[in-house]
Design a protein around this motif. Structure first.
Motif, PDB file in Angstrom:
ATOM      1  N   ARG A  29       3.800   5.642   7.710  1.00 10.83           N
ATOM      2  CA  ARG A  29       3.076   3.599   6.366  1.00 10.83           C
ATOM      3  C   ARG A  29       4.433   3.472   7.011  1.00 10.83           C
ATOM      4  NH1 ARG A  29      -0.698   5.314   2.527  1.00 10.83           N
ATOM      5  NH2 ARG A  29      -1.572   7.918   3.767  1.00 10.83           N
ATOM      6  N   LEU A  30       4.185   2.075   7.405  1.00 11.37           N
ATOM      7  CA  LEU A  30       5.465   1.580   6.606  1.00 11.37           C
ATOM      8  C   LEU A  30       5.008  -0.089   5.740  1.00 11.37           C
ATOM      9  CD1 LEU A  30       7.688  -0.400   9.437  1.00 11.37           C
ATOM     10  CD2 LEU A  30       5.772  -2.241   9.212  1.00 11.37           C
ATOM     11  N   LEU A  31       6.087   0.009   5.056  1.00 12.75           N
ATOM     12  CA  LEU A  31       6.019  -1.128   3.517  1.00 12.75           C
ATOM     13  C   LEU A  31       6.704  -2.668   4.243  1.00 12.75           C
ATOM     14  CD1 LEU A  31       5.188  -3.015   1.696  1.00 12.75           C
ATOM     15  CD2 LEU A  31       6.876  -1.609   0.190  1.00 12.75           C
ATOM     16  N   GLU A  32       6.365  -3.677   5.457  1.00 12.68           N
ATOM     17  CA  GLU A  32       7.683  -4.912   5.536  1.00 12.68           C
ATOM     18  C   GLU A  32       7.719  -5.628   4.562  1.00 12.68           C
ATOM     19  OE1 GLU A  32       8.589  -8.033   8.881  1.00 12.68           O
ATOM     20  OE2 GLU A  32       6.928  -6.732   8.993  1.00 12.68           O
ATOM     21  N   LEU A  33       8.649  -6.283   3.428  1.00 11.49           N
ATOM     22  CA  LEU A  33       8.648  -6.844   2.881  1.00 11.49           C
ATOM     23  C   LEU A  33       9.259  -8.415   3.417  1.00 11.49           C
ATOM     24  CD1 LEU A  33      10.161  -4.179  -0.077  1.00 11.49           C
ATOM     25  CD2 LEU A  33       8.088  -5.123   0.300  1.00 11.49           C
ATOM     26  N   ALA A  35       7.974 -10.465   5.076  1.00  7.67           N
ATOM     27  CA  ALA A  35       7.459 -10.003   6.481  1.00  7.67           C
ATOM     28  C   ALA A  35       7.659 -11.682   7.410  1.00  7.67           C
ATOM     29  CB  ALA A  35       5.889  -9.884   6.662  1.00  7.67           C
ATOM     30  N   GLY A  41       5.696  -5.719  11.621  1.00 14.80           N
ATOM     31  CA  GLY A  41       4.984  -5.154  11.105  1.00 14.80           C
ATOM     32  C   GLY A  41       3.740  -4.854  12.246  1.00 14.80           C
ATOM     33  N   HIS A  50       1.067   2.481  10.088  1.00 19.62           N
ATOM     34  CA  HIS A  50      -0.159   2.549   8.916  1.00 19.62           C
ATOM     35  C   HIS A  50       0.820   0.872   8.275  1.00 19.62           C
ATOM     36  CE1 HIS A  50      -3.317   5.258   9.568  1.00 19.62           C
ATOM     37  NE2 HIS A  50      -2.415   6.154   9.792  1.00 19.62           N
ATOM     38  N   ALA A  51       0.756   0.288   8.838  1.00 17.24           N
ATOM     39  CA  ALA A  51       1.662  -0.730   8.123  1.00 17.24           C
ATOM     40  C   ALA A  51       0.855  -2.341   7.301  1.00 17.24           C
ATOM     41  CB  ALA A  51       2.352  -1.790   9.590  1.00 17.24           C
ATOM     42  N   THR A  52       1.866  -2.553   6.539  1.00 16.06           N
ATOM     43  CA  THR A  52       1.320  -3.060   5.081  1.00 16.06           C
ATOM     44  C   THR A  52       2.441  -4.113   4.677  1.00 16.06           C
ATOM     45  OG1 THR A  52      -0.037  -1.384   3.455  1.00 16.06           O
ATOM     46  CG2 THR A  52       1.392  -3.322   2.638  1.00 16.06           C
ATOM     47  N   LEU A  53       2.280  -5.758   5.220  1.00 14.42           N
ATOM     48  CA  LEU A  53       3.248  -6.529   5.658  1.00 14.42           C
ATOM     49  C   LEU A  53       3.120  -7.472   3.992  1.00 14.42           C
ATOM     50  CD1 LEU A  53       2.323  -5.713   8.470  1.00 14.42           C
ATOM     51  CD2 LEU A  53       3.531  -7.790   9.112  1.00 14.42           C
ATOM     52  N   THR A  54       4.252  -8.049   3.816  1.00 16.87           N
ATOM     53  CA  THR A  54       4.213  -8.428   2.480  1.00 16.87           C
ATOM     54  C   THR A  54       5.557 -10.259   2.753  1.00 16.87           C
ATOM     55  OG1 THR A  54       6.114  -7.912   0.820  1.00 16.87           O
ATOM     56  CG2 THR A  54       3.576  -6.772   0.802  1.00 16.87           C
TER      57      THR A  54
END
Length: 89
Positions: A29-33, A35, A41, A50-54
């Motif tokens: 799991r990847l959280l890219e702050l 982005a 991401g 499983h990437a979440t980009l913000t």
């Protein structure tokens, strides 16, 4: 906003080179702050994460100035992505 930084390209290359050659990030799991364009991401997603980009809600293009009667930029990064797709069709 609207720019892919050199560090992002180098990080993506590192992930590709140090992986197993297929999907080295499978199941992670990847959280890219912050982005921005989402380069890292998106690449991580292609490599199996499983990437979440913000990022921020709106932006100015590089070199663009905010009109004096406006307090917030009105275009989103999704607008930038749509314009990019349209220009490359």
């Amino acid at each position: 906003g609207g720019r892919l930084w050199g560090g992002s390209r180098r990080l993506v290359r590192y992930l590709e080179v140090h992986g197993d050659g297929r999907r080295p990030l499978d199941g992670l799991r990847l959280l890219e702050l912050g982005a921005g364009t989402g380069g890292v991401g998106l690449a991580a997603g292609l490599l199996g994460a499983h990437a979440t980009l913000t990022d921020q809600a709106s932006f100015l293009y590089p070199g663009e100035e905010l009109p004096t009667n406006v307090s917030q930029p009105s275009r989103t990064l999704l607008d930038l992505a749509r314009e990019n797709v349209a220009r490359n069709e």
